[in-house]
Write a protein that holds these residues in place. Structure first.
Motif, short mmCIF file in Angstrom:
data_model
loop_
_atom_site.label_atom_id
_atom_site.label_comp_id
_atom_site.label_asym_id
_atom_site.label_seq_id
_atom_site.Cartn_x
_atom_site.Cartn_y
_atom_site.Cartn_z
N LEU A 136 0.77 -1.47 -0.17
CA LEU A 136 -0.38 -0.41 -0.14
C LEU A 136 0.72 1.52 -0.04
O LEU A 136 0.37 2.63 -0.47
CB LEU A 136 -0.83 -0.25 1.36
CG LEU A 136 -2.00 1.29 1.44
CD1 LEU A 136 -2.60 0.91 0.06
CD2 LEU A 136 -2.65 0.88 2.42
N ASN A 140 -0.26 3.48 -3.24
CA ASN A 140 -0.84 4.42 -2.64
C ASN A 140 -1.75 5.37 -3.48
O ASN A 140 -2.77 5.76 -3.35
CB ASN A 140 -0.54 4.85 -1.78
CG ASN A 140 0.83 5.57 -1.10
OD1 ASN A 140 0.44 6.32 -2.48
ND2 ASN A 140 0.77 6.69 -0.06
N ARG A 145 -4.67 -3.30 -7.08
CA ARG A 145 -4.99 -4.29 -6.72
C ARG A 145 -3.90 -5.46 -6.51
O ARG A 145 -3.78 -5.22 -7.25
CB ARG A 145 -6.72 -5.15 -6.80
CG ARG A 145 -6.79 -6.47 -6.36
CD ARG A 145 -8.65 -6.67 -6.45
NE ARG A 145 -8.76 -7.33 -4.64
CZ ARG A 145 -9.46 -7.12 -4.53
NH1 ARG A 145 -10.69 -6.88 -4.63
NH2 ARG A 145 -10.03 -9.00 -3.34
N ILE A 166 -8.95 -2.00 -2.32
CA ILE A 166 -8.16 -0.76 -1.67
C ILE A 166 -8.77 0.23 -2.15
O ILE A 166 -8.91 0.19 -3.75
CB ILE A 166 -6.95 -1.09 -2.12
CG1 ILE A 166 -5.80 -2.01 -2.27
CG2 ILE A 166 -5.80 0.16 -1.83
CD1 ILE A 166 -5.47 -2.21 -0.26
N ILE A 171 -7.30 0.32 3.12
CA ILE A 171 -7.97 -1.51 3.21
C ILE A 171 -9.39 -1.12 3.12
O ILE A 171 -9.37 -0.70 4.46
CB ILE A 171 -7.41 -2.26 4.29
CG1 ILE A 171 -5.31 -2.16 2.99
CG2 ILE A 171 -7.80 -3.04 4.29
CD1 ILE A 171 -4.67 -2.48 4.30
#
Length: 613
Positions: A136, A140, A145, A166, A171
């Motif tokens: 992540l 981000n 995914r 996500i 999450i």
């Protein structure tokens, strides 16, 4: 577009081939004769792809590989991940070759030309959720995914593949999903040195086929879906939802407990204990997940919201059953600790729980000693769970031992952990050699519950005392069988119902459709497929069985090896009151039943599938 990614050369090429993910996978495995190689050889193709139908529930990601656990061709499914994967512009992927160092594969479909990248990731992974947090941090800013593996994939045959939705850089709680059956995570890591795959691309609109649904049912699309998925969303009759909430109301005293020892426990005692399961398992779940409406989906816009979660934990029947009642844990809070631990470690929860229950019985009957296993002796008799205090206290004790065992296996902290990493069948062979003097009437494998294939292959059945779960079919460990509890059928009828289910299940999986939607999808599946493809999907499914049988026959054939499995079949005739087969089994005609099942099974599927001689 189908592509072949080479981890050694770090490039890809476009392939011809079927658009359906399982068909794509088995065609390549047969073409490259991957049955010739060890499951961890870099030539063992790891394949995955999405479905082709733009419908609600049609966005599963389907994985196929030669299984290190089953030893033959196997496949597993992950909910929702195909919804993001479609944006890459790729239909199916096959991975060959091996990265020099552990790496993350990135599939980027944002530009006009597909980009493939390998990012080295040499940090030690001890927790799959912390690994997810790292991903992540790296991605981000992307609408991505990912699917990932954990420590169990590095050391065992039971590695699962994990993914979580996500959304807006965060999450989504409770949305996690697993493609766990068969050890696909172990193949991805050990054959290809890939720890996970990240994918993203341009948002692409899908064709609208809801008119096909509405024309058939003469109802609004959303209403059709909700009416046919009540069990998974919310049952007004039972005031609960999801597989966890509903299944325990159905399985009742047939629920697997104490390593599948139901046949040897008085029915009334089982029923009394089951009331406590409904209280301490389902009752607490209902209060903390259902009444609070902690419901979400797997990542595609689906109104069924089948994911029920509490305290940050997604709760499903089979993981909690395998690591709850089956291992002598009847308090959901104690089971939470086991399930969360094995999830963090990246195990197939069903496989680990079934293995753990076997180890617990061997400790209980004295064939193994606690100091050899590296845990304390579990409390593994129904007499240990007669009152509320004992249920809570002893469930906690057993859960603590299961957690220790999971860590011992995942991190190979002792010799017993190393023996168990290949699964119960192979472990039993080693224990037979190590402790010959302890074998009297039964060998170590005779207390284990698994379906076996070839010389080494095995897989745990789904968590139902259903005779079809123990038949030596082409694919086990999934729902390609007749898995109804509480009935004992004539062999030909069992085969017919198993084949009917098998065709339906493999068709759904090959189309990337969630099986929770099967009730409304199956009657119109041919019409839906005609909207996007000219393939006869029923014919395609029948061909699949032939291709898998051809592949697996190069490796071996199935057998019923464990005495416990035989006991579950034979005692099923007594429990479910089939007088004819009670009499036949008493005459010693067990093999006759199995032979007749397989003869009809082979005839209906037009394959030659027989017991190993």
């Amino acid at each position: 577009m189908n592509i072949l990614i080479d981890g050694s050369r770090q490039n890809y090429e476009v392939l011809d081939g079927k658009e359906f993910p399982i068909s794509f996978g088995i065609d390549l495995h047969n073409k490259y004769e991957t049955w010739k190689f060890n499951a961890y050889n870099e030539k063992n193709l790891f394949c995955f792809g999405k479905g082709i139908l733009p419908i609600v529930g049609g966005h599963r990601l389907i994985f196929s590989f030669r299984s290190p656990l089953w030893d033959g061709f196997h496949f597993s499914a992950m909910g929702g991940a195909g919804y993001t994967f479609k944006d890459t512009g790729v239909q199916n992927v096959a991975i060959t070759g091996k990265c020099e160092v552990p790496s993350i594969l990135v599939i980027n479909g944002e530009e006009d030309e597909l980009k493939i990248e390998f990012i080295p990731f040499t940090e030690e992974i001890t927790d799959i959720y912390k690994f997810n947090d790292k991903i992540l941090e790296l991605f981000n800013e992307k609408n991505y995914r990912a699917f990932l593996v954990g420590p169990a994939s590095k050391t065992t045959n039971m590695g699962a593949i994990y993914s979580q939705t996500i959304r807006n850089g965060k999450i989504v709680e409770g949305s996690e999903d697993w493609a766990a059956r068969g050890g696909g995570g172990s193949v991805l890591y050990r054959a290809h040195n890939i720890l996970g795959v990240v994918f993203f691309g341009k948002k692409t609109p899908e064709k609208d086929v809801k008119s096909v649904v509405e024309e058939h049912y003469q109802k609004q699309y959303s209403k059709v879906i909700l009416e046919n998925t009540e069990k998974y969303r919310y049952s007004n009759e039972r005031k609960t939802g999801g597989t966890f909430g509903n299944n325990y109301h159905v399985t009742m005293d047939l629920t697997p407990i104490f390593n599948w020892r139901m046949p040897f426990i008085d029915k009334n005692r089982r029923l009394r204990l089951h009331k406590k399961i409904l209280e301490y398992f389902v009752g607490r779940f209902d209060k903390e997940a259902i009444e609070t409406k902690n419901w979400t989906n797997c990542g595609e816009p689906c109104p069924v919201v089948c994911k029920k979660y509490r305290n940050g934990l997604h709760v499903d029947y089979e993981p909690y059953e395998a690591n709850g009642p089956c291992i002598g844990v009847f308090d959901i809070y104690a089971a939470d600790r086991v399930v969360h631990t094995i999830d963090k470690l990246g195990f197939d929860a069903i496989e680990f729980g079934n293995l753990c229950s076997w180890v617990f019985e061997l400790l209980d009957n004295g064939m193994l000693k606690p100091e050899e296993v590296g845990i304390e002796k579990p409390l593994f008799d129904i007499s240990n769970f007669e009152n509320d205090d004992d249920i809570l206290k002893n469930s906690k004790h057993n859960a603590e031992q299961a957690v220790k065992l999971a860590r011992n296996i995942a991190f190979e902290t002792n010799e017993f952990g190393k023996i168990c990493k290949f699964g119960a069948r192979r472990a039993a062979k080693t224990l037979n050699e190590n402790y010959k003097n302890r074998i009297i009437d039964k060998k170590f494998e005779d207390f284990a519950v698994y379906d076996s294939f070839g010389e080494h292959g095995q897989i745990s059945p789904t968590m139902y005392w259903a005779i079809g779960n123990f038949m030596p079919y082409l694919i086990q460990g999934k729902y390609l069988t007749y898995y109804q509890c509480g009935v004992f059928l004539e062999p030909e009828e069992l085969a017919e119902l198993s084949v009917k289910n098998s065709i339906e299940e493999i068709t759904l999986e090959n189309l990337g459709i969630c099986r929770f939607h099967r009730k409304w999808v199956s009657p119109i599946i041919e019409n839906l497929v005609k909207e996007v493809s000219d393939v006869d999907i029923t014919e395609e499914s029948m061909e699949l069985f032939k291709k898998i049988a051809k592949y697996d026959s190069n490796i071996g054939y199935p057998k019923i090896e464990s005495e416990r499995v035989k006991e579950l079949i034979i005692s099923g005739a007594y429990e479910f009151e089939n007088e004819k087969w009670i009499e036949e089994f008493e005459k010693g005609n067990f093999n006759e039943y199995i032979k007749r099942v397989l003869e009809k099974y082979s005839e209906l599927l037009d394959i030659e599938w027989k017991l190993k001689e």
